[in-house]
Scaffold this active site. Structure first.
Site, PDB file in Angstrom:
ATOM      1  N   GLY A 134       0.797  -1.228   0.000  1.00 55.72           N
ATOM      2  CA  GLY A 134       0.000   0.000   0.000  1.00 55.72           C
ATOM      3  C   GLY A 134       0.826   1.273   0.000  1.00 55.72           C
ATOM      4  CG  ASP A 138      -2.174   1.561  -3.499  1.00 54.65           C
ATOM      5  OD1 ASP A 138      -1.857   1.681  -4.698  1.00 54.65           O
ATOM      6  OD2 ASP A 138      -2.423   0.473  -2.959  1.00 54.65           O
TER       7      ASP A 138
END
Ligand code: ADP
Length: 312
Positions: A250, A253
């Site tokens: 992540g 992101d």
């Protein structure tokens, strides 16, 4: 001041122990995932409006994911529940060599079956940025649904953001991946891409082939080293932050969301603020590596501001 994110929303089942393959793992912990969904959550936590467009199954996992996004305050009026296929699942483990081993359940999954007529285009109204990734480009009809939505966003003068993330095992071949990942560049004003993805697409480190007529910003992420941000006028190396990294899932992101929030907060002069915006994105990306999982470790605005103010 806001982002609509389009794409996959799924459950990651993360192996309970390290150093095993997915097949050998004794059990798995359920974690919400999907790169575009992570971006929407990160944008919300950083204090901006976010909506999610996509499709999960009409099954307990799909409804759980809907609740997770709702609890973050994300507009899910364009999130559909299919009765034709189930929510995408991904089983993940870390092998002894430190590589991630994945098994995907998408034969097909609900996200792949989203059709152009299923897209709630009215959700785009009132939002500034449209964000998508490359996973939605892998198969029809989701590919057409995405490209139709990107064209609608462009016609409404939205800024378009693209993350060409490489997941080779989801594509029929490396050649198919390479060819289709290029498609997203034709739509995007803002691109976030890792060094490995630049090499995969261009065969080298030069980003010159990535520019298209409308492209404004290309941010090349370099893991713990930070990122290099490019505009038409300049290229700036922005160092990363040294943190105690536990899990990098992540991080990309989170970085993406940090960039988009920086653009939203400098609507008239973001191209002149790329160093500051990328520093903020590096901070958000670094913070996302400090805890396990993607969504649980995405920072709030308060935490990100505090992190940046702390001398280091
Ligand atoms: P991806 O997650 O897409 O593979 P990267 O690994 O390049 O992308 O990470 C994206 C961004 O997250 C980096 O540019 C950096 O800002 C931050 N980041 C990633 N890993 C680390 C780390 N170990 N320490 C500090 N920051 C990190």
């Amino acid at each position: 001041m806001s982002v609509v994110s389009f794409g996959e929303l799924l459950i990651d089942f993360v192996a309970l122990e390290h150093g095993v393959s997915v097949g050998e793992a004794s059990g798995f912990k359920k974690a919400p995932g999907g790169a575009p969904a992570n971006v929407a959550v990160a944008v919300r936590r950083l204090g901006h409006k976010a909506a999610f467009l996509g499709q999960v199954g009409d099954d307990p996992f799909g409804w759980h994911l809907t609740e997770v996004l709702q609890a973050e305050g994300i507009d899910v009026s364009g999130l559909r529940h299919s009765t034709e296929a189930r929510t995408m699942l991904a089983f993940v483990s870390l092998t002894k060599e430190g590589e991630r081993s994945f098994v995907f359940y998408r034969h097909p999954s609900a996200d792949m079956l989203m059709r152009p007529e299923d897209v709630a285009l009215e959700v785009l109204q009132g939002y500034k940025i449209f964000h998508f990734g490359s996973i939605t480009l892998i198969t029809e009809p989701s590919r057409s649904a995405l490209l139709m939505t990107a064209r609608a966003a462009a016609s409404q003068q939205m800024l378009i953001s693209y993350d060409p993330n490489l997941r080779l095992s989801l594509w029929p071949s490396a050649e198919a991946a390479r060819q289709e990942m290029w498609t997203g560049f034709n739509y995007a004003h803002i691109v976030k891409i890792s060094e490995e993805e630049v090499e995969f697409l261009t065969g080298g480190h030069d980003i010159a082939p990535l520019w298209r007529e409308q492209t404004q910003i290309i941010a090349v992420t370099r893991g713990a080293k930070g990122a290099t941000v490019h505009s038409r006028k300049e290229s700036i190396d922005v160092p990363g932050f040294a943190v105690n990294t536990r899990d990098t899932t992540g991080a990309g992101d989170a970085f993406m969301a940090g960039m988009l929030v920086g653009v939203l907060e400098n609507p008239d002069n973001y191209l002149l603020k790329l160093r500051e915006i990328t520093r903020f994105a590096n901070a958000v990306g670094a913070m996302a590596t400090m805890n396990l999982g993607a969504i649980p470790s995405l920072p709030t605005r308060e935490a990100a501001d505090h992190f940046l103010k702390t001398p280091r």
